[in-house]
Design a protein around this motif. Structure first.
Motif, PDB file in Angstrom:
ATOM      1  N   GLN A   1      43.838  51.587 105.223  1.00  0.00           N
ATOM      2  CA  GLN A   1      44.910  51.260 106.154  1.00  0.00           C
ATOM      3  C   GLN A   1      46.178  50.754 105.479  1.00  0.00           C
ATOM      4  O   GLN A   1      47.264  50.884 106.024  1.00  0.00           O
ATOM      5  N   ALA A   2      46.061  50.185 104.295  1.00  0.00           N
ATOM      6  CA  ALA A   2      47.245  49.638 103.614  1.00  0.00           C
ATOM      7  C   ALA A   2      47.982  50.759 102.895  1.00  0.00           C
ATOM      8  O   ALA A   2      47.860  50.943 101.693  1.00  0.00           O
ATOM      9  N   TRP A   3      48.773  51.494 103.684  1.00  0.00           N
ATOM     10  CA  TRP A   3      49.430  52.694 103.152  1.00  0.00           C
ATOM     11  C   TRP A   3      50.397  52.369 102.024  1.00  0.00           C
ATOM     12  O   TRP A   3      50.563  53.168 101.105  1.00  0.00           O
ATOM     13  N   ASN A   4      51.045  51.209 102.112  1.00  0.00           N
ATOM     14  CA  ASN A   4      52.020  50.894 101.055  1.00  0.00           C
ATOM     15  C   ASN A   4      51.329  50.724  99.705  1.00  0.00           C
ATOM     16  O   ASN A   4      51.782  51.249  98.695  1.00  0.00           O
ATOM     17  N   LEU A   5      50.155  50.045  99.732  1.00  0.00           N
ATOM     18  CA  LEU A   5      49.418  49.882  98.472  1.00  0.00           C
ATOM     19  C   LEU A   5      48.838  51.218  98.015  1.00  0.00           C
ATOM     20  O   LEU A   5      48.800  51.528  96.830  1.00  0.00           O
ATOM     21  N   LEU A   6      48.395  52.002  99.001  1.00  0.00           N
ATOM     22  CA  LEU A   6      47.842  53.315  98.672  1.00  0.00           C
ATOM     23  C   LEU A   6      48.893  54.184  97.984  1.00  0.00           C
ATOM     24  O   LEU A   6      48.608  54.890  97.010  1.00  0.00           O
ATOM     25  N   MET A   7      50.143  54.096  98.479  1.00  0.00           N
ATOM     26  CA  MET A   7      51.209  54.894  97.874  1.00  0.00           C
ATOM     27  C   MET A   7      51.558  54.374  96.468  1.00  0.00           C
ATOM     28  O   MET A   7      51.883  55.158  95.582  1.00  0.00           O
ATOM     29  N   ALA A   8      51.447  53.056  96.300  1.00  0.00           N
ATOM     30  CA  ALA A   8      51.653  52.514  94.952  1.00  0.00           C
ATOM     31  C   ALA A   8      50.582  53.064  94.011  1.00  0.00           C
ATOM     32  O   ALA A   8      50.872  53.512  92.896  1.00  0.00           O
ATOM     33  N   ALA A   9      49.336  53.078  94.501  1.00  0.00           N
ATOM     34  CA  ALA A   9      48.238  53.595  93.684  1.00  0.00           C
ATOM     35  C   ALA A   9      48.440  55.088  93.400  1.00  0.00           C
ATOM     36  O   ALA A   9      48.204  55.556  92.283  1.00  0.00           O
ATOM     37  N   ALA A  10      48.884  55.830  94.409  1.00  0.00           N
ATOM     38  CA  ALA A  10      49.120  57.261  94.211  1.00  0.00           C
ATOM     39  C   ALA A  10      50.209  57.484  93.172  1.00  0.00           C
ATOM     40  O   ALA A  10      50.098  58.364  92.308  1.00  0.00           O
ATOM     41  N   THR A  11      51.269  56.669  93.250  1.00  0.00           N
ATOM     42  CA  THR A  11      52.349  56.798  92.269  1.00  0.00           C
ATOM     43  C   THR A  11      51.817  56.549  90.860  1.00  0.00           C
ATOM     44  O   THR A  11      52.120  57.288  89.926  1.00  0.00           O
ATOM     45  N   ILE A  12      50.996  55.498  90.747  1.00  0.00           N
ATOM     46  CA  ILE A  12      50.421  55.190  89.439  1.00  0.00           C
ATOM     47  C   ILE A  12      49.587  56.365  88.935  1.00  0.00           C
ATOM     48  O   ILE A  12      49.627  56.733  87.761  1.00  0.00           O
ATOM     49  N   SER A  13      48.834  56.979  89.834  1.00  0.00           N
ATOM     50  CA  SER A  13      47.949  58.063  89.402  1.00  0.00           C
ATOM     51  C   SER A  13      48.733  59.307  88.993  1.00  0.00           C
ATOM     52  O   SER A  13      48.289  60.079  88.152  1.00  0.00           O
TER      53      SER A  13
END
Lengths: 311, 315
Positions: A272-284
């Motif tokens: 649900q925490a899309w902002n953190l998910l997008m941070a993780a996606a950016t990192i990946s």
């Protein structure tokens, strides 16, 4: 205005480039000039603008990913959509890293990818040398067996490979992530094709000077074939880095989790925490994206050279 | 990749192409060859050749992860094609995915390759930027599209703002989910073919299109009558490879929809994964793998047979 002027100048430059490289004969170059001039009457400005627009639209998902990674959770979903939140929350990145150890995942993946690439390069070079440069009984039929396996999709071997890893007690180990894919026939095939183009004479004179096969391979063939090795290295590295299905099957422990798998874990535990998910996606996504942008010249050439398309 | 190989090997094993042994040298390099081949061959046998054979054998067994396997003959295959409810759906979904994905991928990549002509400034950068998602982890790409597709996500909120109506619930609707997966896949994957086609276009001698232009052919005619036939080998290989890879679609639906809603985006490989590694039916999963393999081989063979009709290898 300026960009238009620059455009036509660059235009002329690249036009002379293509006629120069592809034309060859003076006559072809001549006609090339005439026709390019005729063609150039329609300025490419509109085309260029539309193409840029298409590119921006194409890159929008990535831009949105980065922008969303800097918003607060509440600012992700707004109508109308907003590019920026109240402030840029770089803390999302450290929060994502606190939630799951992406640094560890990066190190794991880098280790897997680098080791896998090195093994692939070494064994492929040795086999390719044998197939391209040595005469022995059954060479061509053995090579056909190698090639035949290139047709087999990864999914066919995944099930028995899992059993093998299980038998060896290799579940959740780096060797399970690395070894199964370090001996596929593709590297051997790619390098062999390149080795075949190297003139035999070079090798013969070295032999007269007393060089053995090992020296011929390491001191003559490898330096000449450096571009082919580079292409193979980059693609092997990227394939390891992005691999998902196999790590999903053989690992379930943080100590061996790779980046794509870590992102999947993140999705599962923190959906649900899309902002953190997008941070993780950016990192990946950052490492391979940067790699490609840095190596673009070689990659484009490599793809042209090897026809590595369609994957 | 595989097929580039399969075709070229005929050239390479032909005596004129393979390196002729220097006249008057030793009988052969048998011992050196085994030393050079050994490291690769051990790994190749252990991790490629043996698993392929093992997979075929396993497909005839009821093979649980724990407990003893038992031979069941063709029963796994019979179950797949007669009683199994999910397999048919997975087969159909995969077919629909392939039928949508391959043509769109080829048309988009070819169209952009032509568009990014020598007249475009910075053409190298356009090509590479379109290529970037092809090398970033597919999981990441899929996660980002999850955000775009979700209700109140970027697409939906743009719809609300522009038209005052909601966008369809792409991933939650069984009729929209598969097209949404296709769109994401095209976005992420066409960059490879764009680069391949760009390279092929660059190799077309301008003198030929110019000759056609002098004969009165317009740009469209020039493209279809001169450029496309010259590019046909690249087009052929790109199509074959894209087709093969699209039959293996897994990550995109796995991340975006988990195969749902219902089974509307369950693909063959996803069903293989579920059968083998969630339901632990390894023999059954191997049977699915072999069905997939046979389909891919058959379609590839058909394409190779058909290529004589339209692929031109001589300039």
């Amino acid at each position: 205005m300026t960009s238009e002027a620059l455009g036509s100048r660059r235009d002329a430059l690249s036009a002379s480039d293509t006629t120069g490289s592809a034309g060859g004969s003076a006559a072809a170059g001549g006609t090339g000039g005439v026709v390019t001039q005729r063609r150039r009457k329609g300025p490419p400005v509109v085309s260029q603008l539309l193409l840029t627009l298409a590119l921006l639209l194409f890159l929008a998902p990535l831009a949105w990913m980065v922008l969303s990674s800097l918003k607060s959770a509440g600012e992700i979903f707004t109508t109308p959509p907003k590019l920026f939140g109240e402030s840029l929350l770089f803390s999302n990145y450290s929060d994502a890293l606190d939630f799951l150890p992406f640094g560890r995942f990066m190190i794991n993946t880098a280790f897997v990818a680098v080791t896998g690439t090195v093994i692939t390069l070494v064994t492929s070079a040795l086999s390719a040398y044998a197939f391209a440069r040595l005469r022995f009984k059954g060479r061509d039929s053995l090579f056909l067996v190698y090639l035949g396996t290139l047709m087999v999709p990864q999914e066919v071997v995944v099930v028995p490979m899992f059993l093998i890893m299980n038998q060896l007690g290799w579940i959740n180990t780096f060797q399970a992530l690395i070894l199964p894919w370090a001996f596929t026939a593709f590297g051997t095939f790619l390098l062999r094709q390149f080795f075949l183009t190297i003139p035999k004479e070079l090798e013969e004179s070295a032999r007269i000077d007393g060089a053995g096969h090992w020296r011929i391979l390491t001191q003559i063939i490898v330096p000449i074939a450096a571009p082919a090795f580079a292409v193979l290295a980059v693609f092997t590295f990227i394939t390891y880095w992005n691999s998902f299905l196999w790590p999903l099957i053989v690992t379930n422990d943080v100590s061996t989790t790779t980046v794509p798998l870590g992102l999947n874990l993140f999705l599962g535990q923190n959906g649900q925490a899309w902002n953190l998910l997008m941070a993780a996606a950016t990192i990946s996504m950052a490492p391979t994206a940067l790699l490609v942008l840095l190596l673009q010249r070689y990659l484009v050439k490599g793809i042209a050279l090897s026809g590595l398309g369609g994957r | 990749m595989a097929l580039t190989g399969a075709v070229r090997v005929t050239d390479a094993t032909d005596p004129t192409a393979s390196p002729a042994p220097p006249r008057g040298t030793r009988r052969g390099d048998g011992r050196a060859a085994s030393a050079f081949l050994l490291p690769g061959a051990i790994g190749f046998v252990a991790f490629t050749a043996f698993p392929i054979v093992a997979s075929l054998v396993m497909s005839f067994f009821d093979w649980p992860v724990l407990g003893d396997p038992s031979f069941v003959g063709f029963q796994n295959f019979v179950e797949l094609f007669t009683t199994d409810p999910v397999f048919k759906t997975a087969l159909l979904n995969t077919a629909v995915f392939v039928l949508l994905y391959v043509p769109i991928n080829i048309v988009v990549s070819m169209g952009l390759a032509v568009w990014i002509s020598p007249r475009i400034i910075g053409r190298r950068y356009y090509r590479v930027l379109f290529f970037v998602p092809a090398v970033t982890p597919m999981v990441g790409n899929a996660v980002v599209f999850g955000l775009l597709y979700t209700p109140r996500g970027l697409i939906d909120s743009t719809f609300q703002t522009l038209f005052g109506v909601s966008a369809p619930n792409f991933l939650g609707s069984s009729s929209w989910a598969l097209p949404a997966v296709v769109l994401m896949s095209v976005w992420q994957g066409f960059g490879y073919n764009l680069l391949v086609f760009s390279a092929a276009l660059d190799a077309v001698p301008p003198s030929l299109t110019e000759a056609a232009a002098i004969d009165g052919a317009g740009p469209v005619r020039q493209f279809f009558s001169v450029v496309l036939p010259l590019m046909s080998p690249s087009l052929f290989f790109a199509t074959v490879l894209t087709l093969i890879s699209s039959f293996q679609v897994f990550v995109q639906p796995y991340i975006l929809t988990g195969g749902g809603p219902g089974n509307s985006t369950t693909t063959l490989v996803m069903y293989l994964y579920q059968s083998g590694f969630q339901n632990f039916r390894l023999g059954f999963a191997s049977a699915i793998a072999w069905v997939l393999f046979v389909i891919i081989m058959a379609l590839t063979a058909i394409q190779f047979l058909g290529q004589k009709k339209w692929v031109h290898y001589d300039q």
